[in-house]
Enzyme design. Sequence first.
Site, PDB file in Angstrom:
ATOM      1  N   ASP A 173     139.839  14.067  34.680  1.00  0.00           N
ATOM      2  CA  ASP A 173     139.998  12.521  34.441  1.00  0.00           C
ATOM      3  C   ASP A 173     140.082  12.568  32.749  1.00  0.00           C
ATOM      4  O   ASP A 173     139.106  12.535  32.123  1.00  0.00           O
ATOM      5  CB  ASP A 173     138.945  11.631  34.837  1.00  0.00           C
ATOM      6  CG  ASP A 173     139.063   9.966  34.200  1.00  0.00           C
ATOM      7  OD1 ASP A 173     140.136   9.780  33.634  1.00  0.00           O
ATOM      8  OD2 ASP A 173     138.161   9.239  34.436  1.00  0.00           O
ATOM      9  N   GLU A 218     132.411  12.470  36.536  1.00  0.00           N
ATOM     10  CA  GLU A 218     131.559  11.056  36.598  1.00  0.00           C
ATOM     11  C   GLU A 218     130.425  11.411  37.801  1.00  0.00           C
ATOM     12  O   GLU A 218     130.516  10.224  38.477  1.00  0.00           O
ATOM     13  CB  GLU A 218     132.331  10.054  36.476  1.00  0.00           C
ATOM     14  CG  GLU A 218     131.529   8.589  36.000  1.00  0.00           C
ATOM     15  CD  GLU A 218     132.339   7.565  35.765  1.00  0.00           C
ATOM     16  OE1 GLU A 218     131.583   6.383  35.285  1.00  0.00           O
ATOM     17  OE2 GLU A 218     133.721   7.382  35.995  1.00  0.00           O
ATOM     18  N   TYR A 246     136.148  15.370  31.785  1.00  0.00           N
ATOM     19  CA  TYR A 246     136.173  14.113  31.785  1.00  0.00           C
ATOM     20  C   TYR A 246     135.985  13.385  30.536  1.00  0.00           C
ATOM     21  O   TYR A 246     134.909  13.278  29.760  1.00  0.00           O
ATOM     22  CB  TYR A 246     134.800  13.859  32.604  1.00  0.00           C
ATOM     23  CG  TYR A 246     134.192  12.225  32.594  1.00  0.00           C
ATOM     24  CD1 TYR A 246     135.409  11.278  32.928  1.00  0.00           C
ATOM     25  CD2 TYR A 246     133.146  11.746  32.432  1.00  0.00           C
ATOM     26  CE1 TYR A 246     134.958  10.069  32.954  1.00  0.00           C
ATOM     27  CE2 TYR A 246     132.794  10.241  32.532  1.00  0.00           C
ATOM     28  CZ  TYR A 246     133.728   9.542  32.771  1.00  0.00           C
ATOM     29  OH  TYR A 246     133.456   8.354  32.704  1.00  0.00           O
ATOM     30  N   HIS A 266     139.140   5.580  41.270  1.00  0.00           N
ATOM     31  CA  HIS A 266     139.997   6.673  41.148  1.00  0.00           C
ATOM     32  C   HIS A 266     140.515   7.221  42.539  1.00  0.00           C
ATOM     33  O   HIS A 266     139.614   7.462  43.282  1.00  0.00           O
ATOM     34  CB  HIS A 266     139.778   7.878  40.224  1.00  0.00           C
ATOM     35  CG  HIS A 266     139.378   7.553  38.753  1.00  0.00           C
ATOM     36  ND1 HIS A 266     140.260   8.047  37.753  1.00  0.00           N
ATOM     37  CD2 HIS A 266     138.402   6.853  38.211  1.00  0.00           C
ATOM     38  CE1 HIS A 266     139.940   7.556  36.564  1.00  0.00           C
ATOM     39  NE2 HIS A 266     138.860   6.938  36.652  1.00  0.00           N
TER      40      HIS A 266
END
Length: 270
Positions: free
Chosen positions: A152, A37, A107, A261
């Site tokens: 992630d 991200e 991601y 995160h």
Amino acid sequence: MTLTLASWNINSVRLRAVPLIADWVQEADPDVLCLQEIKCLEEQFPEEAFREMGFRHFHVRGQKGMHGVAIASKYPLEDLGDVELCPRGEARHQRVGVEGIELHNFYIPAGGDEPDPAINPRFAHKLEFLDRIERYFAGRASENAALVLVGDFNIAPYEHDVWSHKQLLKVVSHTPVEVEALERIRQAGQFSDVARELIPMDEKIYTWWSYRAKDWRAANRGRRLDHIWASPAARDRALAGGRDAFRIWEDERSREKPSDHAPVALTLGS
């Protein structure tokens, strides 16, 4: 030679490279940092800031204003080419070779709020992405390649990967359909979930805490969304250092203007 890999959904790399990432890198000293991200194009990636942190090699897959993945490394990176895993062609995956490892940085889409692909296109997209990943790694299972997957994954698979298994069963990121899809990927590639190989299943582990909580630590309504997996050929290196070689840097969640995160790091053995 040991190799420390780290993964961090940074939620805008330009916003957080300095001082957030820089301060953490000075303390944690990762050899390879995988970011998710990043929210910028390749040419907008703040490479100079990462060079000042000690990184010399970069692989960036950016996208304007959203998504995006990047790897910064102290060791040379071999570009292994893109694999079309994302149904929408978004910048959500990259793969490189580094020090004998084929490293995949993911991601995976969050999937929106409603866990029904019939009415929620974002959830349907997530499930299709997961299906493509499963087929890709199933097709490579016979290669015996040393693969490490990080990133992630936006799925907390096990009971103690969430603050309340019962209350989150119908919440996107912990629904049975997502958990089962992630497990099929793990089995397709015969991957070891490093955190759960090293930490007992009945111990709570979180890597993400919502911005909605006024005091995230007091509420502690976390989820383990960020993962490090190793293929059979990489498993011995991944587990060689034992539990001390794996760390979730949860204090980073308390920094000023943090990501939601925390970074996750693993030191691979030689």
